[in-house]
Design a protein around this motif. Structure first.
Motif, PDB file in Angstrom:
ATOM      1  N   ASP B  14       0.787  -1.238   0.000  1.00 50.14           N
ATOM      2  CA  ASP B  14       0.000   0.000   0.000  1.00 50.14           C
ATOM      3  C   ASP B  14       0.821   1.292   0.000  1.00 50.14           C
ATOM      4  O   ASP B  14       0.268   2.362   0.146  1.00 50.14           O
ATOM      5  CB  ASP B  14      -1.005   0.049   1.165  1.00 50.14           C
ATOM      6  N   GLY B  16       2.183   2.328  -2.568  1.00 45.98           N
ATOM      7  CA  GLY B  16       1.871   2.928  -3.859  1.00 45.98           C
ATOM      8  C   GLY B  16       2.782   2.487  -5.000  1.00 45.98           C
ATOM      9  O   GLY B  16       2.843   3.161  -6.033  1.00 45.98           O
ATOM     10  N   LYS B  17       3.453   1.356  -4.838  1.00 42.20           N
ATOM     11  CA  LYS B  17       4.364   0.880  -5.892  1.00 42.20           C
ATOM     12  C   LYS B  17       3.629   0.638  -7.204  1.00 42.20           C
ATOM     13  O   LYS B  17       4.050   1.098  -8.254  1.00 42.20           O
ATOM     14  CB  LYS B  17       5.029  -0.449  -5.494  1.00 42.20           C
ATOM     15  N   SER B  18       2.532  -0.107  -7.110  1.00 47.45           N
ATOM     16  CA  SER B  18       1.818  -0.443  -8.337  1.00 47.45           C
ATOM     17  C   SER B  18       1.223   0.801  -8.981  1.00 47.45           C
ATOM     18  O   SER B  18       1.228   0.947 -10.196  1.00 47.45           O
ATOM     19  CB  SER B  18       0.707  -1.453  -8.052  1.00 47.45           C
ATOM     20  N   THR B  19       0.728   1.698  -8.149  1.00 46.56           N
ATOM     21  CA  THR B  19       0.164   2.939  -8.685  1.00 46.56           C
ATOM     22  C   THR B  19       1.257   3.747  -9.390  1.00 46.56           C
ATOM     23  O   THR B  19       1.041   4.294 -10.468  1.00 46.56           O
ATOM     24  CB  THR B  19      -0.470   3.777  -7.553  1.00 46.56           C
ATOM     25  N   ARG B  46     -10.431  -1.877  -6.544  1.00 44.13           N
ATOM     26  CA  ARG B  46     -10.452  -1.629  -5.108  1.00 44.13           C
ATOM     27  C   ARG B  46     -11.108  -0.291  -4.829  1.00 44.13           C
ATOM     28  O   ARG B  46     -11.966  -0.150  -4.006  1.00 44.13           O
ATOM     29  CB  ARG B  46      -9.044  -1.626  -4.544  1.00 44.13           C
ATOM     30  N   ASN B 160       6.128   9.485  -1.332  1.00 40.60           N
ATOM     31  CA  ASN B 160       4.818   9.360  -2.003  1.00 40.60           C
ATOM     32  C   ASN B 160       3.650   9.823  -1.131  1.00 40.60           C
ATOM     33  O   ASN B 160       3.781   9.945   0.076  1.00 40.60           O
ATOM     34  CB  ASN B 160       4.604   7.897  -2.428  1.00 40.60           C
ATOM     35  N   LYS B 161       2.542  10.036  -1.811  1.00 44.23           N
ATOM     36  CA  LYS B 161       1.271  10.481  -1.210  1.00 44.23           C
ATOM     37  C   LYS B 161       1.396  11.902  -0.637  1.00 44.23           C
ATOM     38  O   LYS B 161       0.788  12.226   0.386  1.00 44.23           O
ATOM     39  CB  LYS B 161       0.761   9.485  -0.152  1.00 44.23           C
ATOM     40  N   ASP B 163       0.124  14.418  -1.789  1.00 47.18           N
ATOM     41  CA  ASP B 163      -1.201  15.047  -1.880  1.00 47.18           C
ATOM     42  C   ASP B 163      -1.968  14.897  -0.574  1.00 47.18           C
ATOM     43  O   ASP B 163      -2.704  15.794  -0.159  1.00 47.18           O
ATOM     44  CB  ASP B 163      -2.014  14.427  -3.033  1.00 47.18           C
ATOM     45  N   SER B 197       3.220  12.373  -5.986  1.00 50.06           N
ATOM     46  CA  SER B 197       1.946  11.722  -5.729  1.00 50.06           C
ATOM     47  C   SER B 197       1.725  10.792  -6.914  1.00 50.06           C
ATOM     48  O   SER B 197       1.474  11.240  -8.025  1.00 50.06           O
ATOM     49  CB  SER B 197       0.791  12.725  -5.619  1.00 50.06           C
ATOM     50  N   ALA B 198       1.875   9.500  -6.648  1.00 54.21           N
ATOM     51  CA  ALA B 198       1.689   8.515  -7.713  1.00 54.21           C
ATOM     52  C   ALA B 198       0.252   8.560  -8.203  1.00 54.21           C
ATOM     53  O   ALA B 198      -0.032   8.462  -9.392  1.00 54.21           O
ATOM     54  CB  ALA B 198       2.037   7.120  -7.205  1.00 54.21           C
TER      55      ALA B 198
HETATM   56  N1  LIG Z   1      -3.526   9.810  -1.603  1.00 60.33           N
HETATM   57  C1  LIG Z   1      -2.732   9.004  -2.288  1.00 60.33           C
HETATM   58  N2  LIG Z   1      -3.012   7.696  -2.367  1.00 60.33           N
HETATM   59  C2  LIG Z   1      -2.181   6.886  -3.087  1.00 60.33           C
HETATM   60  C3  LIG Z   1      -1.036   7.398  -3.758  1.00 60.33           C
HETATM   61  N3  LIG Z   1      -0.401   6.377  -4.370  1.00 60.33           N
HETATM   62  C4  LIG Z   1      -1.128   5.262  -4.103  1.00 60.33           C
HETATM   63  N4  LIG Z   1      -2.210   5.564  -3.346  1.00 60.33           N
HETATM   64  C5  LIG Z   1      -3.243   4.644  -2.870  1.00 60.33           C
HETATM   65  O1  LIG Z   1      -2.669   3.726  -1.947  1.00 60.33           O
HETATM   66  C6  LIG Z   1      -3.250   2.441  -2.099  1.00 60.33           C
HETATM   67  C7  LIG Z   1      -2.183   1.406  -2.344  1.00 60.33           C
HETATM   68  O2  LIG Z   1      -1.540   1.626  -3.598  1.00 60.33           O
HETATM   69  P1  LIG Z   1      -0.830   0.461  -4.412  1.00 60.33           P
HETATM   70  O3  LIG Z   1      -0.249   1.087  -5.610  1.00 60.33           O
HETATM   71  O4  LIG Z   1      -1.750  -0.689  -4.594  1.00 60.33           O
HETATM   72  O5  LIG Z   1       0.299   0.047  -3.386  1.00 60.33           O
HETATM   73  P2  LIG Z   1       1.322  -1.179  -3.459  1.00 60.33           P
HETATM   74  O6  LIG Z   1       0.776  -2.202  -2.533  1.00 60.33           O
HETATM   75  O7  LIG Z   1       2.590  -0.584  -2.967  1.00 60.33           O
HETATM   76  O8  LIG Z   1       1.426  -1.635  -4.869  1.00 60.33           O
HETATM   77  C8  LIG Z   1      -4.260   2.545  -3.248  1.00 60.33           C
HETATM   78  O9  LIG Z   1      -5.533   2.720  -2.698  1.00 60.33           O
HETATM   79  C9  LIG Z   1      -3.793   3.786  -3.981  1.00 60.33           C
HETATM   80  O10 LIG Z   1      -4.848   4.417  -4.670  1.00 60.33           O
HETATM   81  C10 LIG Z   1      -0.787   8.829  -3.664  1.00 60.33           C
HETATM   82  O11 LIG Z   1       0.159   9.352  -4.243  1.00 60.33           O
HETATM   83  N5  LIG Z   1      -1.658   9.555  -2.934  1.00 60.33           N
END
Ligand SMILES: Nc1nc2c(ncn2[C@@H]2O[C@H](COP(=O)(O)OP(=O)(O)O)[C@@H](O)[C@H]2O)c(=O)[nH]1
Lengths: 304, 434
Positions: B14, B16-19, B46, B160-161, B163, B197-198
């Motif tokens: 979570d 945000g790697k995949s995002t 999701r 990241n995040k 925002d 912010s991914a």
């Molecule tokens: N607010 C915010 N949420 C984010 C950001 N990047 C990812 N998320 C959210 O964080 C959650 C996990 O992201 P995901 O890419 O699945 O994480 P992973 O498990 O590292 O691959 C998702 O609900 C995304 O929408 C960001 O830059 N800002």
């Protein structure tokens, strides 16, 4: 341009290393060869890997009996020119034997290929198959190892994949198990076309533009052009159109669709590939679109 | 500048790697329409469509792009390393998305073993900014240490995040300060910091107007321009692990890939197993006859005399003629770091198979000497001989065959090996000689 050439060199060197590993580490390897572009590239690389010696492994094709005739005759020509032994495993043999049961005569034979393939592996006691699958093709494939282990039932277990470190491949397996090895895992569709152009690899004619009767089909992923053939006849109400098309990938007729194209050369194809907004499988394959995990499911069962 | 940059992403679930990867692909137009529609149609969305003020941010859940397996989509997590490809006018990229949960070390070591740089994601919403001294999460320290252990050339800390915390400059600065302190203590590879912010696409391919206080480049332009020092083995002496000996009418050819230095026609080589020497009389790369070959090239070569060479041997530059380096001695006693990758723990009574270059031999762990606490970044004497999944330990190994081992940091191909279970054939551990 220079960047692209250096990149192709790098991909070529990696693929040749992988192919040489397969010949050294396994007793009875074979090369999956359909006459399609990816398998033609793998064959070309295998020839380079062992030049000036002749190709040291046989070619294997699972023929559904529903392939494009141009591709089948091309397959035979290329195998002969390479001086290679070509083993063709016909799906009909399994149907006759009862190991494959079709629900109806026109059912797509694509998914049934896994059964015939596993039978051919057992008959020939193959312990490794070189294949032309690429990680950029499909999301389940993006997760697959270069040396991909299959258990004694020929099944892929995606959650039990061995970690693959550096280029130290682990080829160890018990009798009856085998490996699928993908030397062009890290190539994209664009890399394949650029390599074909650079190396002057000959392709079946249906990769270039030709006129063909097709019907537009709407799928959840967009429009597909289904070729009108004996196996895929038009239905009442279908509008049959004669269009200029080419194939981006060739497979079983029942599930492979061409795309609109006027490409008369590989260079034209490279330009189109750079401009397209549809992926190779998305634009052409009916078989991946039945469900999100269609490819993963087939792969687990032993598909390429 | 190298044409391909191999990147691994590291972060916890979570973060945000995949995002981020989805964003990189989407914003650089590497994602095609049908792939986006497939994500939008996915049963396992999701989050609903992200509603944004501009139409650009109304994107489907980009993280689903890298979740290629059914179980991953069902559970909303990434299980296995996925590979993605991206190409710009400047460079080609191979991105290994390594998942951050359960088998974190295993997956990251695997992905990092074939990468040049790591993007370490830090999710600012998980940090406690109320504390006087901002603490990094243990997993961030672990990811950075693993990247360092595998000798990656550069780390990018993607904060990241942003925002979610109002794009505040102080947030970024505090994370940067905390990480820089950690990096200095642990001699990490060079680090760069980028606030992103991914989700919203800030500082991914273009500078963000939401963070005008950040003067540096966005992630993609940064990666495009990143100069990489050649790896030590690129400038070291020649090494090639023999894959096969090809016997033809035109004589014998030795096939293999150059893993260190370069070699020219006429150069003298030494065979690792018997110390014999010979001169290279003909050399071919995949492109044809050549006067020389470099790291990464798959070559075939002929020698001026018959020498006993077989698969598993290394051809090394002859120290007496190259004069550059002392000869590489083969040894049966190896001092190495192991990262244990399997859920089957180490058993002191067992022998394992060891692969080094193209050689397979048997190995036994004689002693577990040190234990590496990745989170603290400390190595301390081991009081027992247990090794289990995700452990990083220092061991003394005895091997059946003598191997020309070189410290991994100096020459990755001559220093890397794997351990395999002779019964189950599972890959148990990644080894790096010290
Ligand atoms: N607010 C915010 N949420 C984010 C950001 N990047 C990812 N998320 C959210 O964080 C959650 C996990 O992201 P995901 O890419 O699945 O994480 P992973 O498990 O590292 O691959 C998702 O609900 C995304 O929408 C960001 O830059 N800002």
């Amino acid at each position: 341009k220079k960047l692209d050439q250096q990149h192709l060199d790098h991909l070529e060197d990696e693929a040749i290393y992988i192919i040489r590993e397969v010949l050294a580490e396994f007793e009875r390897p074979a090369l999956l060869f359909s006459g399609g572009k990816d398998s033609l590239v793998v064959l070309h690389l295998a020839q380079k890997a062992f030049a000036p010696a002749p190709l040291p492994l046989p070619l294997l094709h699972v023929d559904t009996g529903h392939n494009f005739p141009e591709v089948i005759s091309f397959r035979d020509q290329v195998a002969q020119a390479a001086g290679a032994r070509l083993i063709v495993a016909h799906l009909d043999e399994s149907i006759a034997r009862g190991s494959i049961v079709l629900r109806h005569p026109l059912e797509s034979r694509n998914a049934h290929q896994s059964v015939r393939l596993l039978e051919a592996i057992a008959e020939n006691e193959f312990d490794a198959l070189l294949g032309g699958a690429r990680r950029d093709e499909e999301k389940a494939r993006a997760k697959e190892r270069i040396f991909s282990h299959r258990d004694s039932f020929g099944q892929w277990q995606p959650k039990a994949q061995r970690p693959e470190l550096w280029h130290l491949f682990n080829s160890k397996h018990a009798k009856g198990e085998h490996f699928r090895v993908f030397p062009i895992s890290n190539w994209t569709e664009m890399d394949v076309w650029q390599y074909i152009a650079r190396e002057g690899i000959a392709l079946p004619s249906i990769y270039l533009t030709h006129r063909r009767a097709v019907v537009r089909k709407n799928t959840s992923h967009g429009e597909l052009l289904q070729p009108v053939t004996e196996l895929t006849p038009a239905h009442a109400g279908d509008l049959i159109e004669q269009l200029n098309v080419r194939f981006r990938t060739v497979g079983d007729i029942s599930c492979t669709c061409p795309v609109l194209s006027n490409a008369t050369s590989i260079d034209d194809i490279i330009i189109e590939t750079g401009l397209t907004n549809l992926s190779e499988r998305g634009a052409t394959r009916m078989d991946d679109q039945t469900s999100e995990a269609a490819m993963e499911k087939r792969k687990k069962e032993g598909y390429f | 500048m190298s044409t391909v940059l191999r990147i691994t992403t590291a972060g916890s679930v979570d973060d945000g790697k995949s995002t981020l990867i989805g964003r990189l692909l989407y914003d650089s137009k590497a994602l095609l329409q049908d792939q986006l529609i497939a994500v939008a149609n996915s049963k396992s969305q999701r989050t609903a469509l992200v509603s944004g003020t501009d139409e650009d941010s109304a994107l489907p859940d980009l993280s689903l792009l890298t979740d290629g397996l059914e179980a991953e989509r069902e559970q909303g997590i990434t299980i296995d390393v996925a590979y993605r490809y991206l190409s710009t006018g400047q460079r080609k990229f191979i991105i290994a998305d390594s998942p951050g949960h359960e088998q974190y070390t295993r997956n990251m070591v695997t992905a990092a073993s074939n990468s040049d740089v790591a993007i370490v994601l830090i999710d600012v919403t998980k940090l406690d900014f109320a504390a006087t001294e901002l603490a990094l999460l243990p997993q961030t320290r672990r990811h950075a240490m693993v990247a360092s252990l595998l000798s990656l050339k550069h780390l990018i800390v993607a904060v990241n995040k942003m925002d979610a915390l109002g794009y505040q400059e102080s947030v970024f600065q505090r994370v940067q300060a905390a990480f820089a302190a950690f990096a200095a203590e642990n001699h990490l590879p060079p680090v760069s910091y980028i606030p992103i912010s991914a989700l919203r696409g800030d500082n991914i391919v273009a500078p963000s107007s939401n963070m005008p206080w950040y003067p540096g480049p966005a992630i993609l332009p940064f990666l495009e321009a990143l100069p990489l020092k050649p790896a030590p083995q690129q400038t070291s002496s020649f090494a090639l692990a023999v894959q096969t000996v090809l016997r033809t009418d035109a004589g014998r050819y030795y096939l293999g890939r150059v893993t260190g230095g370069s070699i020219a026609k006429g150069a003298a080589i030494t065979v690792s197993s018997n110390g014999e020497t010979a001169q290279i009389s003909a050399l071919f790369t995949a492109r044809g006859a050549s006067d020389s070959a470099e790291v990464g090239e798959s070559i075939r070569l002929q020698l001026d005399r018959e020498v006993d060479i077989s698969r598993g041997d290394w051809l090394l530059s002859n120290p007496s003629t190259s004069g550059k380096t002392p000869p590489i001695a083969s040894t049966r006693n190896i001092d190495a770091r192991l990262t244990w990758l399997s859920s089957t723990p180490y058993h002191p009574a067992r022998r394992y198979l060891l692969r080094h270059g193209t050689a397979w031999t048997q190995a036994q762990i004689q002693a577990v000497t040190q234990r590496f606490d990745v989170v603290a970044g400390r190595e301390s004497a081991s009081t027992d001989n247990h090794i289990k999944v995700n452990d990083i330990v220092r061991v003394r190994l005895a091997t059946q065959a003598a191997l020309p081992m070189v410290a991994y940091q100096e020459h990755s191909a001559l220093g890397a090996f794997i351990l395999v279970d002779p019964s189950t054939h599972e890959t148990l551990a990644a080894g790096m000689a010290l």
